[in-house]
Design a protein around this motif. Structure first.
Motif, mmCIF file in Angstrom:
data_model
loop_
_atom_site.group_PDB
_atom_site.id
_atom_site.type_symbol
_atom_site.label_atom_id
_atom_site.label_comp_id
_atom_site.label_asym_id
_atom_site.label_seq_id
_atom_site.Cartn_x
_atom_site.Cartn_y
_atom_site.Cartn_z
ATOM 1 N N ALA A 98 0.832 -1.202 0.000
ATOM 2 C CA ALA A 98 0.000 0.000 0.000
ATOM 3 C C ALA A 98 0.864 1.249 0.000
ATOM 4 C CB ALA A 98 -0.931 0.001 1.210
ATOM 5 N N THR A 99 0.339 2.271 -0.663
ATOM 6 C CA THR A 99 1.063 3.531 -0.785
ATOM 7 C C THR A 99 0.077 4.677 -0.938
ATOM 8 O OG1 THR A 99 2.637 4.748 -2.150
ATOM 9 C CG2 THR A 99 1.211 3.192 -3.283
ATOM 10 N N LEU A 100 0.507 5.851 -0.523
ATOM 11 C CA LEU A 100 -0.286 7.055 -0.782
ATOM 12 C C LEU A 100 0.016 7.634 -2.159
ATOM 13 C CD1 LEU A 100 -0.074 8.850 2.681
ATOM 14 C CD2 LEU A 100 -2.074 7.735 1.687
ATOM 15 N N TRP A 101 1.081 7.109 -2.832
ATOM 16 C CA TRP A 101 1.538 7.741 -4.063
ATOM 17 C C TRP A 101 1.251 6.950 -5.329
ATOM 18 C CZ3 TRP A 101 4.777 6.865 0.211
ATOM 19 C CH2 TRP A 101 4.928 7.981 1.048
ATOM 20 N N GLY A 102 1.119 5.633 -5.225
ATOM 21 C CA GLY A 102 0.905 4.825 -6.413
ATOM 22 C C GLY A 102 2.188 4.592 -7.183
ATOM 23 N N GLY A 103 2.061 3.979 -8.367
ATOM 24 C CA GLY A 103 3.216 3.733 -9.206
ATOM 25 C C GLY A 103 3.672 2.294 -9.188
ATOM 26 N N GLU A 104 4.766 2.045 -9.925
ATOM 27 C CA GLU A 104 5.239 0.680 -10.140
ATOM 28 C C GLU A 104 6.518 0.361 -9.389
ATOM 29 O OE1 GLU A 104 3.527 0.788 -14.746
ATOM 30 O OE2 GLU A 104 5.581 0.151 -14.323
ATOM 31 N N TYR A 105 7.017 1.291 -8.617
ATOM 32 C CA TYR A 105 8.307 1.097 -7.988
ATOM 33 C C TYR A 105 8.160 0.589 -6.566
ATOM 34 C CZ TYR A 105 9.866 3.786 -11.992
ATOM 35 O OH TYR A 105 10.091 4.223 -13.263
ATOM 36 N N VAL A 106 8.943 -0.426 -6.235
ATOM 37 C CA VAL A 106 8.925 -0.996 -4.890
ATOM 38 C C VAL A 106 9.139 0.083 -3.842
ATOM 39 C CG1 VAL A 106 10.152 -2.542 -3.321
ATOM 40 C CG2 VAL A 106 9.637 -3.290 -5.655
ATOM 41 N N ARG A 107 10.023 1.027 -4.125
ATOM 42 C CA ARG A 107 10.376 2.051 -3.146
ATOM 43 C C ARG A 107 9.219 2.996 -2.829
ATOM 44 N NH1 ARG A 107 13.261 3.669 -7.835
ATOM 45 N NH2 ARG A 107 12.467 5.606 -8.760
ATOM 46 N N ASN A 108 8.188 2.988 -3.645
ATOM 47 C CA ASN A 108 7.036 3.851 -3.403
ATOM 48 C C ASN A 108 6.089 3.294 -2.344
ATOM 49 O OD1 ASN A 108 8.003 5.483 -5.417
ATOM 50 N ND2 ASN A 108 6.268 5.186 -6.802
ATOM 51 N N TYR A 109 6.297 2.038 -1.950
ATOM 52 C CA TYR A 109 5.329 1.342 -1.109
ATOM 53 C C TYR A 109 5.909 1.106 0.279
ATOM 54 C CZ TYR A 109 2.550 0.535 -5.287
ATOM 55 O OH TYR A 109 1.780 0.703 -6.415
ATOM 56 N N PRO A 110 5.435 1.793 1.300
ATOM 57 C CA PRO A 110 5.969 1.602 2.655
ATOM 58 C C PRO A 110 5.344 0.443 3.429
ATOM 59 C CG PRO A 110 4.445 3.436 2.620
ATOM 60 C CD PRO A 110 4.580 2.976 1.197
ATOM 61 N N TYR A 111 4.193 -0.018 2.990
ATOM 62 C CA TYR A 111 3.490 -1.067 3.739
ATOM 63 C C TYR A 111 3.362 -2.321 2.892
ATOM 64 C CZ TYR A 111 2.257 3.077 6.384
ATOM 65 O OH TYR A 111 2.324 4.235 7.090
ATOM 66 N N TRP A 112 3.755 -3.456 3.486
ATOM 67 C CA TRP A 112 3.801 -4.721 2.755
ATOM 68 C C TRP A 112 3.179 -5.840 3.581
ATOM 69 C CZ3 TRP A 112 5.913 -5.427 -2.149
ATOM 70 C CH2 TRP A 112 6.548 -4.305 -2.689
ATOM 71 N N GLY A 113 2.571 -6.792 2.852
ATOM 72 C CA GLY A 113 2.153 -8.026 3.488
ATOM 73 C C GLY A 113 3.294 -9.022 3.527
ATOM 74 N N GLN A 114 3.005 -10.205 4.055
ATOM 75 C CA GLN A 114 4.056 -11.219 4.241
ATOM 76 C C GLN A 114 4.232 -12.098 3.005
ATOM 77 O OE1 GLN A 114 0.962 -11.620 5.144
ATOM 78 N NE2 GLN A 114 0.470 -13.704 4.450
ATOM 79 N N GLY A 115 3.309 -12.010 2.064
ATOM 80 C CA GLY A 115 3.421 -12.770 0.824
ATOM 81 C C GLY A 115 2.661 -14.081 0.859
ATOM 82 N N THR A 116 2.275 -14.538 -0.324
ATOM 83 C CA THR A 116 1.618 -15.831 -0.483
ATOM 84 C C THR A 116 2.205 -16.523 -1.708
ATOM 85 O OG1 THR A 116 -0.537 -16.960 -0.600
ATOM 86 C CG2 THR A 116 -0.335 -14.903 -1.825
ATOM 87 N N GLN A 117 2.500 -17.810 -1.575
ATOM 88 C CA GLN A 117 3.168 -18.544 -2.649
ATOM 89 C C GLN A 117 2.169 -18.985 -3.712
ATOM 90 O OE1 GLN A 117 6.615 -19.486 -3.050
ATOM 91 N NE2 GLN A 117 5.858 -20.086 -5.084
ATOM 92 N N VAL A 118 2.513 -18.730 -4.951
ATOM 93 C CA VAL A 118 1.756 -19.237 -6.095
ATOM 94 C C VAL A 118 2.698 -20.117 -6.909
ATOM 95 C CG1 VAL A 118 0.614 -18.637 -8.258
ATOM 96 C CG2 VAL A 118 0.181 -17.281 -6.192
ATOM 97 N N THR A 119 2.288 -21.361 -7.127
ATOM 98 C CA THR A 119 3.087 -22.289 -7.901
ATOM 99 C C THR A 119 2.234 -22.846 -9.034
ATOM 100 O OG1 THR A 119 4.365 -22.914 -5.934
ATOM 101 C CG2 THR A 119 4.493 -24.376 -7.841
ATOM 102 N N VAL A 120 2.731 -22.694 -10.256
ATOM 103 C CA VAL A 120 2.006 -23.163 -11.433
ATOM 104 C C VAL A 120 2.802 -24.305 -12.049
ATOM 105 C CG1 VAL A 120 0.953 -22.534 -13.624
ATOM 106 C CG2 VAL A 120 1.151 -20.827 -11.791
ATOM 107 N N SER A 121 2.193 -25.459 -12.106
ATOM 108 C CA SER A 121 2.874 -26.627 -12.662
ATOM 109 C C SER A 121 2.553 -26.778 -14.141
ATOM 110 C CB SER A 121 2.457 -27.884 -11.905
ATOM 111 O OG SER A 121 1.070 -28.128 -12.074
ATOM 112 N N SER A 122 3.514 -27.306 -14.875
ATOM 113 C CA SER A 122 3.330 -27.461 -16.335
ATOM 114 C C SER A 122 2.694 -28.803 -16.667
ATOM 115 C CB SER A 122 4.673 -27.335 -17.039
ATOM 116 O OG SER A 122 5.588 -28.279 -16.544
#
Length: 122
Positions: A98-122
């Motif tokens: 989450a960010t107050l500024w938006g955009g595509e850069y990691v540095r623009n986002y001060p708040y982060w979740g812990q992540g969730t794994q997505v695995t796609v098998s062929s």
């Protein structure tokens, strides 16, 4: 302050679909733009999709356009990432931020979740 928790990841076959959720806490969540990022092993974290605070504007990295859809429900303080036509190259840990500024850069986002794994098998 915004706290974020992702869910919905898992293992799926190529061509399948998943919907990720990003649940937020904090009174001012509706003021924040939200982005989804992903990080594959050995690679840098990359922007995937973003949505404005109101939900009126969305944007995507070229590799997911037409396959992924980002949306939000501010009443539920939740942002979603619907992922269709998944392929093995989509395998990564997916993070919302989450960010107050938006955009595509990691540095623009001060708040982060812990992540969730997505695995796609062929």
């Amino acid at each position: 302050q915004v706290q974020l928790v992702e869910s919905g990841g898992g293992l799926v076959q190529a061509g399948g679909s998943l919907r990720l959720s990003c649940a937020a806490s904090g009174r001012t969540f509706s003021n924040y733009a939200v982005g989804w990022f992903r990080q594959a092993p050995g690679k840098e974290r990359e922007f995937v999709a973003g949505i404005s605070w109101s939900g009126s504007s969305t944007y995507y990295v070229d590799s997911v356009k037409g396959r992924f859809t980002i949306s939000r429900d501010n009443a539920k303080k939740t942002v979603y990432l619907q992922m269709n036509s998944l392929n093995p190259e989509d395998t990564a840990v997916y993070y919302c931020a989450a960010t107050l500024w938006g955009g595509e850069y990691v540095r623009n986002y001060p708040y982060w979740g812990q992540g969730t794994q997505v695995t796609v098998s062929s």
